[in-house]
Design an enzyme around this catalytic site. Structure first.
Site, PDB file in Angstrom:
ATOM      1  N   LYS A 178       0.013  -2.797   4.721  1.00 31.12           N
ATOM      2  CA  LYS A 178       0.360  -2.919   6.137  1.00 31.12           C
ATOM      3  C   LYS A 178      -0.853  -3.411   6.920  1.00 31.12           C
ATOM      4  O   LYS A 178      -1.991  -3.124   6.557  1.00 31.12           O
ATOM      5  CB  LYS A 178       0.896  -1.600   6.677  1.00 31.12           C
ATOM      6  CG  LYS A 178       0.031  -0.387   6.446  1.00 31.12           C
ATOM      7  CD  LYS A 178       0.759   0.857   6.919  1.00 31.12           C
ATOM      8  CE  LYS A 178      -0.054   2.116   6.702  1.00 31.12           C
ATOM      9  NZ  LYS A 178       0.034   2.609   5.320  1.00 31.12           N
ATOM     10  N   ASP A 180      -4.449  -0.608  10.636  1.00 30.86           N
ATOM     11  CA  ASP A 180      -3.399  -1.030   9.698  1.00 30.86           C
ATOM     12  C   ASP A 180      -1.999  -0.741  10.248  1.00 30.86           C
ATOM     13  O   ASP A 180      -1.004  -1.141   9.657  1.00 30.86           O
ATOM     14  CB  ASP A 180      -3.586  -0.434   8.296  1.00 30.86           C
ATOM     15  CG  ASP A 180      -3.416   1.078   8.236  1.00 30.86           C
ATOM     16  OD1 ASP A 180      -3.410   1.737   9.298  1.00 30.86           O
ATOM     17  OD2 ASP A 180      -3.315   1.628   7.115  1.00 30.86           O
ATOM     18  N   ARG A 181      -1.924  -0.047  11.387  1.00 29.70           N
ATOM     19  CA  ARG A 181      -0.624   0.212  12.021  1.00 29.70           C
ATOM     20  C   ARG A 181      -0.637  -0.318  13.442  1.00 29.70           C
ATOM     21  O   ARG A 181      -1.695  -0.491  14.034  1.00 29.70           O
ATOM     22  CB  ARG A 181      -0.345   1.724  12.083  1.00 29.70           C
ATOM     23  CG  ARG A 181      -0.144   2.357  10.741  1.00 29.70           C
ATOM     24  CD  ARG A 181      -0.149   3.870  10.889  1.00 29.70           C
ATOM     25  NE  ARG A 181      -0.262   4.502   9.587  1.00 29.70           N
ATOM     26  CZ  ARG A 181       0.679   5.239   9.026  1.00 29.70           C
ATOM     27  NH1 ARG A 181       1.806   5.451   9.660  1.00 29.70           N
ATOM     28  NH2 ARG A 181       0.504   5.764   7.840  1.00 29.70           N
ATOM     29  N   SER A 228       6.861   4.355   9.864  1.00 30.12           N
ATOM     30  CA  SER A 228       5.707   4.939  10.575  1.00 30.12           C
ATOM     31  C   SER A 228       4.775   3.831  11.043  1.00 30.12           C
ATOM     32  O   SER A 228       3.586   3.821  10.753  1.00 30.12           O
ATOM     33  CB  SER A 228       4.989   5.946   9.682  1.00 30.12           C
ATOM     34  OG  SER A 228       4.711   5.366   8.425  1.00 30.12           O
ATOM     35  N   ASP A 234      -4.023   1.505  15.318  1.00 26.64           N
ATOM     36  CA  ASP A 234      -4.590   2.827  15.015  1.00 26.64           C
ATOM     37  C   ASP A 234      -6.055   2.654  14.592  1.00 26.64           C
ATOM     38  O   ASP A 234      -6.549   1.530  14.494  1.00 26.64           O
ATOM     39  CB  ASP A 234      -3.718   3.561  13.974  1.00 26.64           C
ATOM     40  CG  ASP A 234      -3.823   3.000  12.570  1.00 26.64           C
ATOM     41  OD1 ASP A 234      -4.278   1.849  12.423  1.00 26.64           O
ATOM     42  OD2 ASP A 234      -3.445   3.703  11.614  1.00 26.64           O
ATOM     43  N   ASP A 251      -7.905   2.549  11.986  1.00 25.83           N
ATOM     44  CA  ASP A 251      -8.335   1.618  10.929  1.00 25.83           C
ATOM     45  C   ASP A 251      -7.537   0.315  10.977  1.00 25.83           C
ATOM     46  O   ASP A 251      -7.616  -0.505  10.049  1.00 25.83           O
ATOM     47  CB  ASP A 251      -8.262   2.269   9.544  1.00 25.83           C
ATOM     48  CG  ASP A 251      -6.832   2.554   9.107  1.00 25.83           C
ATOM     49  OD1 ASP A 251      -5.999   2.856   9.981  1.00 25.83           O
ATOM     50  OD2 ASP A 251      -6.540   2.494   7.897  1.00 25.83           O
ATOM     51  N   GLU A 264       7.327   0.030   6.870  1.00 27.18           N
ATOM     52  CA  GLU A 264       7.700   1.446   6.788  1.00 27.18           C
ATOM     53  C   GLU A 264       7.833   1.952   8.208  1.00 27.18           C
ATOM     54  O   GLU A 264       7.136   1.483   9.116  1.00 27.18           O
ATOM     55  CB  GLU A 264       6.685   2.254   5.974  1.00 27.18           C
ATOM     56  CG  GLU A 264       5.275   2.228   6.489  1.00 27.18           C
ATOM     57  CD  GLU A 264       4.291   3.003   5.620  1.00 27.18           C
ATOM     58  OE1 GLU A 264       4.686   3.504   4.558  1.00 27.18           O
ATOM     59  OE2 GLU A 264       3.117   3.094   6.014  1.00 27.18           O
ATOM     60  N   SER A 306      -7.469   6.712   8.275  1.00 25.02           N
ATOM     61  CA  SER A 306      -6.501   6.039   9.120  1.00 25.02           C
ATOM     62  C   SER A 306      -6.339   6.733  10.477  1.00 25.02           C
ATOM     63  O   SER A 306      -7.290   6.851  11.237  1.00 25.02           O
ATOM     64  CB  SER A 306      -5.161   5.924   8.386  1.00 25.02           C
ATOM     65  OG  SER A 306      -4.303   5.061   9.085  1.00 25.02           O
ATOM     66  N   ARG A 309      -7.355  12.154   0.337  1.00 23.55           N
ATOM     67  CA  ARG A 309      -7.565  12.406   1.772  1.00 23.55           C
ATOM     68  C   ARG A 309      -7.740  13.885   1.990  1.00 23.55           C
ATOM     69  O   ARG A 309      -6.994  14.691   1.445  1.00 23.55           O
ATOM     70  CB  ARG A 309      -6.384  11.882   2.587  1.00 23.55           C
ATOM     71  CG  ARG A 309      -6.791  11.481   4.000  1.00 23.55           C
ATOM     72  CD  ARG A 309      -5.626  10.894   4.775  1.00 23.55           C
ATOM     73  NE  ARG A 309      -5.538   9.452   4.661  1.00 23.55           N
ATOM     74  CZ  ARG A 309      -4.705   8.710   5.368  1.00 23.55           C
ATOM     75  NH1 ARG A 309      -3.881   9.282   6.220  1.00 23.55           N
ATOM     76  NH2 ARG A 309      -4.670   7.405   5.226  1.00 23.55           N
TER      77      ARG A 309
END
EC number: 2.7.1.106
Length: 622
Positions: free
Chosen positions: A448, A336-337, A436, A332, A334, A434, A175, A73
């Site tokens: 996730k 995944d959260r 976050s 978010d 992408d 997790e 992300s 990243r």
């Protein structure tokens, strides 16, 4: 000076050999200008050379990206330590070399490539273009590539790797990072993100394959190669079908009076969350119109991270009030959260932390398992997992209910790999998280997943609504039954790696060499675990049970008052994060007192261990 003379001077400057006085830099410049075929990034390097910006050239060209908690990243732009066409080609060439070594059937099984909606005009760099170049490198080597024809949530890539039995996959995404960044997230054949030794071996292979191969720049292969397949429809259909495994109240969902607002934060989530709601029998959630469609500038939020709370959820909260919707779901960019907010009776919004949501998810997934289990199902076969910096609430629930709880190192890659091991040994994993705001309900995906988490929250809220209970009220019930777990997580920004290193080294040599602190202000320390060095004072042999992670800094302090606090560096951003939690037993019901104690401890932790003013740390802006 005439224009002709100036033109000649400039063209001479840009012709090898270069004489910057630094042979390593001269070689790097020569390689970049020879290998890069993207006119915009090539021009960025030429301009720096023309203007004698040797320091910036050195910063851009004399180091490489390394694998962090989420793969590679970095910012988009020109240079070997940035994300751009050339570094993505190099990374994929290294991937090819490593996978060819690991899998004799690589060219039968193939490789999955997905991407989000990021982009940067100044580098003509978009996630879609980088995905096409990734595919081109592999297609040129006769590897079948499953390239999604449009943007997808990150969890679709690990899901596709498993479903299509591919050897690996890559998701082009950064992300929830700032808009300038992008990334290259790698998944292994087991559907989990890569962990050591694969990351180190892939980096070695990248370094052996830095010159682009013939065919690596041929992105046209994506349109012409018979080896390119589009898995979008098939994977979307299978994913939505698998979602039904974690839907327990479809009929109730179809009748609920609750309304939900969903924001996809200018990213990929909108269409997929709408489909997931349909699968669960819900009416569609109300989208935030300004944030529904992809926008690489994330123009309505100061940062595209829903974890930042109310300040970035402004548009969705206002829309929810207007539409009379009590719950806001934010995926978010992408997807995944997941962040969740609920309107309280006093008219204020409660934005749940990742740890609070995990308490709700843990209770819910276990409760649904209990009510739906077969007669011979054994609670001792059930597992839940969390990263070590996350709340210990699942541990408290597990102790009381009789199932197993396990911790991993920070990063979902560790959770995914551990779940795979457990499943292969016949165990059942209900939930993992997790702090976050990364959640995994069920095990269809081994990463996730904000899409499934969003629709599970909607079902949980609808079920509780039939009993006139809000999410916040249910959270309090969970704490009253299993013990209050009050946590606070935040961070400081620090752009100077030597400062970060010296902060942690001071803690390892606190009062004298090789001595950790015994107190933090007035708070006595019971145990210390240092994941960077592998030390754990609570173990008989003083060795950490969790694997050593030398590449990042992380120290955990267990205090005599029941508080657990961790200081660690971020794997993706220039941050020092702190995590602190008071873990109380069910008989300690005065939450205000516990909160006050936690606040005092955090103040002592910051003042004594991080010393922000002395170290020039930038406080997180709220």
């Amino acid at each position: 000076m005439s224009e002709n003379v100036e033109g000649d001077l400039n063209s001479n400057l840009l012709r090898a050999p270069y004489h910057t006085g630094d042979p390593q830099l001269d070689t790097a410049i020569e390689q970049w200008l020879r290998w890069d075929k993207n006119p915009k990034t090539k021009e960025q390097i030429e301009n720096l050379l023309r203007n004698g910006m040797n320091k910036e050239l050195r910063d851009r060209l004399c180091c490489r990206m390394t694998f962090g908690t989420a793969g590679l990243r970095s910012a988009m732009g020109a240079g070997f330590c940035y994300i751009n066409d050339l570094t993505i080609i190099q990374s994929t060439q290294g991937m090819y070399k490593y996978l060819e070594r690991c899998f004799s059937d690589f060219k039968q099984r193939g490789f999955v490539v997905g991407y989000d909606t990021r982009g940067q005009v100044t580098s003509s760099c978009t996630s879609q273009r980088l995905a096409k170049l990734t595919a081109a490198v592999l297609l040129a080597k006769d590897v079948p590539v499953y390239l999604f024809s449009r943007y997808v949530p990150t969890p679709f890539v690990p899901y596709a790797v498993q479903e299509l039995k591919a050897v690996a996959g890559v998701m082009i995404t950064a992300s929830h990072n700032r808009k300038e960044d992008n990334g290259y997230k790698v998944y292994w054949e087991n559907g989990a993100q890569i962990i050591s030794p694969h990351d180190k071996e892939i980096l070695k292979c990248i370094e052996e394959c830095v010159e682009p191969w013939t065919g690596s720049w041929n992105e046209n292969l994506v349109n012409t190669s018979p080896l390119k397949r589009d898995p979008l429809q098939d994977i979307c259909r299978r994913y939505m079908e698998d979602l039904k495994k974690i839907c327990f109240h479809r009929e109730l969902n179809s009748k609920t009076t609750l309304k939900f607002v969903h924001t996809s934060f200018h990213g990929v989530g909108h269409d997929y969350v709408q489909l997931a709601f349909q699968v669960f029998g819900f009416k569609p959630p109300i989208p935030v119109p300004e944030q529904k469609d992809p926008d690489p500038d994330f123009s309505t939020v100061k940062c595209p991270n829903p974890e930042e709370g109310e300040s970035v959820l402004e548009l969705s909260l206002r829309l929810a009030e207007k539409e009379n919707a009590r719950i806001v779901l934010a995926t978010d960019p992408d997807a995944d959260r997941l962040a969740v907010a609920e309107l309280q009776e006093n008219g204020h919004w409660k934005v749940f932390t990742g740890n609070e949501l995990a308490a709700l998810f843990g209770w819910w997934m276990f409760d649904c398992w209990k009510k739906n289990k077969s007669r011979n199902a054994d609670v001792k076969n059930i597992y839940m997992l969390a990263t070590t910096v996350s709340s210990k609430i699942l541990k408290a629930i597990a102790l009381k209910e009789g199932f197993h709880f396990e911790e991993t190192l920070p990063g979902f890659k560790w959770i995914g790999s551990r779940i795979k091991d457990l499943l292969e040994n016949g165990k059942e994993v209900l939930f993992a998280f997790e702090e976050s705001i990364g959640f995994l309900c069920g095990t269809s995906v081994l990463d996730k997943d904000g899409v499934s988490a969003a629709v599970v929250v909607a079902e949980m809220a609808s079920y509780l609504e039939t009993m006139n209970i809000t999410l916040k009220q249910q959270l309090i019930k969970i704490y009253e039954k299993y013990g209050y777990h009050i946590s606070k997580t935040s961070y400081f920004l620090c752009y100077d790696p030597p400062t970060i290193k010296s902060i942690f080294e001071r803690l390892r040599n606190f009062d004298s060499p090789k001595e950790y602190p015994k107190f933090c202000g007035t708070f006595a320390i019971l145990h210390i675990r240092d994941i960077t060095t592998g030390y754990d004072s609570s173990q008989p042999n003083k060795k950490s049970v969790l694997p050593v992670s030398k590449s990042s800094q992380m120290i955990t302090f267990t205090f005599q008052n029941g508080c657990v606090a961790t200081l660690r560096t971020s794997g993706t951003e220039p941050k020092i994060k702190y995590y602190a939690e008071m873990c109380a037993s069910p008989d300690q019901s005065d939450s205000a007192l516990l909160e006050e104690e936690l606040e005092k401890l955090i103040e002592a932790l910051i003042e004594n261990f991080l010393e922000p003013s002395k170290n020039g740390l930038i406080w997180r802006s709220v």
